[in-house]
Design a protein around this motif. Sequence first.
Motif, PDB file in Angstrom:
ATOM      1  N   GLN A   1       0.804  -1.212   0.000  1.00  0.00           N
ATOM      2  CA  GLN A   1       0.000   0.000   0.000  1.00  0.00           C
ATOM      3  C   GLN A   1       0.845   1.274   0.000  1.00  0.00           C
ATOM      4  O   GLN A   1       0.356   2.351  -0.288  1.00  0.00           O
ATOM      5  CB  GLN A   1      -0.945   0.028   1.213  1.00  0.00           C
ATOM      6  N   TRP A   2       2.129   1.151   0.325  1.00  0.00           N
ATOM      7  CA  TRP A   2       3.025   2.312   0.333  1.00  0.00           C
ATOM      8  C   TRP A   2       3.244   2.786  -1.094  1.00  0.00           C
ATOM      9  O   TRP A   2       3.398   1.987  -2.008  1.00  0.00           O
ATOM     10  CB  TRP A   2       4.379   1.954   0.943  1.00  0.00           C
ATOM     11  N   ILE A   3       3.309   4.085  -1.265  1.00  0.00           N
ATOM     12  CA  ILE A   3       3.583   4.663  -2.571  1.00  0.00           C
ATOM     13  C   ILE A   3       4.984   5.246  -2.511  1.00  0.00           C
ATOM     14  O   ILE A   3       5.258   6.132  -1.710  1.00  0.00           O
ATOM     15  CB  ILE A   3       2.560   5.758  -2.924  1.00  0.00           C
ATOM     16  N   TYR A   4       5.855   4.718  -3.356  1.00  0.00           N
ATOM     17  CA  TYR A   4       7.232   5.185  -3.394  1.00  0.00           C
ATOM     18  C   TYR A   4       7.401   6.166  -4.547  1.00  0.00           C
ATOM     19  O   TYR A   4       6.880   5.943  -5.632  1.00  0.00           O
ATOM     20  CB  TYR A   4       8.197   4.008  -3.572  1.00  0.00           C
ATOM     21  N   PRO A   5       8.158   7.246  -4.327  1.00  0.00           N
ATOM     22  CA  PRO A   5       8.385   8.205  -5.413  1.00  0.00           C
ATOM     23  C   PRO A   5       9.125   7.544  -6.577  1.00  0.00           C
ATOM     24  O   PRO A   5       9.929   6.648  -6.371  1.00  0.00           O
ATOM     25  CB  PRO A   5       9.254   9.281  -4.781  1.00  0.00           C
ATOM     26  N   GLU A   6       8.833   8.009  -7.804  1.00  0.00           N
ATOM     27  CA  GLU A   6       9.511   7.461  -8.980  1.00  0.00           C
ATOM     28  C   GLU A   6      11.005   7.726  -8.872  1.00  0.00           C
ATOM     29  O   GLU A   6      11.425   8.781  -8.436  1.00  0.00           O
ATOM     30  CB  GLU A   6       8.967   8.101 -10.248  1.00  0.00           C
ATOM     31  N   GLY A   7      11.788   6.758  -9.276  1.00  0.00           N
ATOM     32  CA  GLY A   7      13.234   6.915  -9.272  1.00  0.00           C
ATOM     33  C   GLY A   7      13.855   6.640  -7.919  1.00  0.00           C
ATOM     34  O   GLY A   7      15.060   6.678  -7.785  1.00  0.00           O
ATOM     35  N   SER A   8      13.051   6.384  -6.917  1.00  0.00           N
ATOM     36  CA  SER A   8      13.587   6.106  -5.592  1.00  0.00           C
ATOM     37  C   SER A   8      14.160   4.694  -5.584  1.00  0.00           C
ATOM     38  O   SER A   8      13.502   3.750  -5.956  1.00  0.00           O
ATOM     39  CB  SER A   8      12.487   6.232  -4.539  1.00  0.00           C
ATOM     40  N   LYS A   9      15.401   4.570  -5.159  1.00  0.00           N
ATOM     41  CA  LYS A   9      16.023   3.261  -5.100  1.00  0.00           C
ATOM     42  C   LYS A   9      16.137   2.784  -3.669  1.00  0.00           C
ATOM     43  O   LYS A   9      16.637   1.726  -3.407  1.00  0.00           O
ATOM     44  CB  LYS A   9      17.401   3.311  -5.749  1.00  0.00           C
ATOM     45  N   SER A  10      15.664   3.602  -2.729  1.00  0.00           N
ATOM     46  CA  SER A  10      15.744   3.249  -1.330  1.00  0.00           C
ATOM     47  C   SER A  10      14.659   2.257  -0.973  1.00  0.00           C
ATOM     48  O   SER A  10      13.541   2.349  -1.452  1.00  0.00           O
ATOM     49  CB  SER A  10      15.589   4.511  -0.476  1.00  0.00           C
ATOM     50  N   SER A  11      14.983   1.316  -0.114  1.00  0.00           N
ATOM     51  CA  SER A  11      13.970   0.374   0.352  1.00  0.00           C
ATOM     52  C   SER A  11      13.310   0.889   1.621  1.00  0.00           C
ATOM     53  O   SER A  11      12.433   0.257   2.174  1.00  0.00           O
ATOM     54  CB  SER A  11      14.606  -0.994   0.606  1.00  0.00           C
ATOM     55  N   VAL A  12      13.734   2.066   2.079  1.00  0.00           N
ATOM     56  CA  VAL A  12      13.164   2.669   3.279  1.00  0.00           C
ATOM     57  C   VAL A  12      11.898   3.406   2.895  1.00  0.00           C
ATOM     58  O   VAL A  12      11.836   4.061   1.859  1.00  0.00           O
ATOM     59  CB  VAL A  12      14.185   3.651   3.911  1.00  0.00           C
ATOM     60  N   ALA A  13      10.889   3.292   3.723  1.00  0.00           N
ATOM     61  CA  ALA A  13       9.630   4.001   3.459  1.00  0.00           C
ATOM     62  C   ALA A  13       9.901   5.496   3.397  1.00  0.00           C
ATOM     63  O   ALA A  13      10.698   6.015   4.164  1.00  0.00           O
ATOM     64  CB  ALA A  13       8.627   3.690   4.562  1.00  0.00           C
ATOM     65  N   PRO A  14       9.249   6.226   2.488  1.00  0.00           N
ATOM     66  CA  PRO A  14       9.500   7.647   2.311  1.00  0.00           C
ATOM     67  C   PRO A  14       9.313   8.474   3.573  1.00  0.00           C
ATOM     68  O   PRO A  14       9.940   9.483   3.736  1.00  0.00           O
ATOM     69  CB  PRO A  14       8.475   8.074   1.255  1.00  0.00           C
ATOM     70  N   SER A  15       8.478   8.039   4.487  1.00  0.00           N
ATOM     71  CA  SER A  15       8.224   8.828   5.675  1.00  0.00           C
ATOM     72  C   SER A  15       9.212   8.539   6.803  1.00  0.00           C
ATOM     73  O   SER A  15       9.107   9.107   7.867  1.00  0.00           O
ATOM     74  CB  SER A  15       6.806   8.570   6.171  1.00  0.00           C
ATOM     75  N   ALA A  16      10.172   7.652   6.577  1.00  0.00           N
ATOM     76  CA  ALA A  16      11.068   7.256   7.647  1.00  0.00           C
ATOM     77  C   ALA A  16      12.019   8.371   8.060  1.00  0.00           C
ATOM     78  O   ALA A  16      12.277   8.576   9.230  1.00  0.00           O
ATOM     79  CB  ALA A  16      11.865   6.025   7.233  1.00  0.00           C
ATOM     80  N   PHE A  17      12.568   9.122   7.117  1.00  0.00           N
ATOM     81  CA  PHE A  17      13.496  10.187   7.426  1.00  0.00           C
ATOM     82  C   PHE A  17      13.059  11.459   6.732  1.00  0.00           C
ATOM     83  O   PHE A  17      12.850  11.470   5.538  1.00  0.00           O
ATOM     84  CB  PHE A  17      14.907   9.825   6.943  1.00  0.00           C
ATOM     85  N   VAL A  18      12.959  12.534   7.507  1.00  0.00           N
ATOM     86  CA  VAL A  18      12.597  13.822   6.924  1.00  0.00           C
ATOM     87  C   VAL A  18      13.561  14.860   7.451  1.00  0.00           C
ATOM     88  O   VAL A  18      13.747  14.995   8.646  1.00  0.00           O
ATOM     89  CB  VAL A  18      11.146  14.227   7.290  1.00  0.00           C
ATOM     90  N   SER A  19      14.189  15.575   6.569  1.00  0.00           N
ATOM     91  CA  SER A  19      15.040  16.687   6.945  1.00  0.00           C
ATOM     92  C   SER A  19      14.295  17.949   6.553  1.00  0.00           C
ATOM     93  O   SER A  19      14.112  18.229   5.378  1.00  0.00           O
ATOM     94  CB  SER A  19      16.380  16.594   6.215  1.00  0.00           C
ATOM     95  N   HIS A  20      13.810  18.698   7.525  1.00  0.00           N
ATOM     96  CA  HIS A  20      12.968  19.853   7.242  1.00  0.00           C
ATOM     97  C   HIS A  20      13.700  20.862   6.367  1.00  0.00           C
ATOM     98  O   HIS A  20      14.850  21.173   6.576  1.00  0.00           O
ATOM     99  CB  HIS A  20      12.514  20.510   8.543  1.00  0.00           C
ATOM    100  N   GLY A  21      13.010  21.331   5.361  1.00  0.00           N
ATOM    101  CA  GLY A  21      13.579  22.330   4.467  1.00  0.00           C
ATOM    102  C   GLY A  21      14.223  21.739   3.230  1.00  0.00           C
ATOM    103  O   GLY A  21      14.617  22.463   2.334  1.00  0.00           O
ATOM    104  N   THR A  22      14.359  20.423   3.158  1.00  0.00           N
ATOM    105  CA  THR A  22      15.010  19.826   1.994  1.00  0.00           C
ATOM    106  C   THR A  22      14.085  18.941   1.188  1.00  0.00           C
ATOM    107  O   THR A  22      14.488  18.404   0.184  1.00  0.00           O
ATOM    108  CB  THR A  22      16.230  18.993   2.418  1.00  0.00           C
ATOM    109  N   VAL A  23      12.873  18.787   1.622  1.00  0.00           N
ATOM    110  CA  VAL A  23      11.929  17.920   0.928  1.00  0.00           C
ATOM    111  C   VAL A  23      11.170  18.746  -0.103  1.00  0.00           C
ATOM    112  O   VAL A  23      10.624  19.784   0.206  1.00  0.00           O
ATOM    113  CB  VAL A  23      10.938  17.274   1.913  1.00  0.00           C
ATOM    114  N   SER A  24      11.166  18.296  -1.337  1.00  0.00           N
ATOM    115  CA  SER A  24      10.378  18.989  -2.351  1.00  0.00           C
ATOM    116  C   SER A  24       9.220  18.086  -2.740  1.00  0.00           C
ATOM    117  O   SER A  24       9.373  16.887  -2.893  1.00  0.00           O
ATOM    118  CB  SER A  24      11.228  19.316  -3.578  1.00  0.00           C
TER     119      SER A  24
END
Length: 110
Positions: free
Chosen positions: A63-86
């Motif tokens: 059910q998780w939606i991964y961004p296109e081109g993402s090669k990480s196996s980590v869920a997108p919500s696992a790490f967030v650095s404020h100010g760098t997410v577009s």
Amino acid sequence: METQSTGDVDKVTEQRMADLLGCTKRSLEHRRQRGTIPEGVWIKHGGRIIYSKKRYDEWLESQWIYPEGSKSSVAPSAFVSHGTVSVDVKRSPSPRHKKASKLHPSFAIR
């Protein structure tokens, strides 16, 4: 004869699955009946509903939606650095408000 510990058991009753998910049996039953939880994650066996924890986890992961081109196996919500997410945001086609006229109002003198 060796017995399995409770943590190794894959097939569990509806009540046990509800306990594992932190919801009520009734809530889990409604999710199943509405089709929110697909058949294949659960089966009816001898009048009882049995869940597969492994299949539930696989379905939940799908059910998780991964961004296109993402090669990480980590869920997108696992790490967030404020100010760098577009984030690409598509605006809905809603009408824009018209700006007020910049002309000065006219006054009638009597």
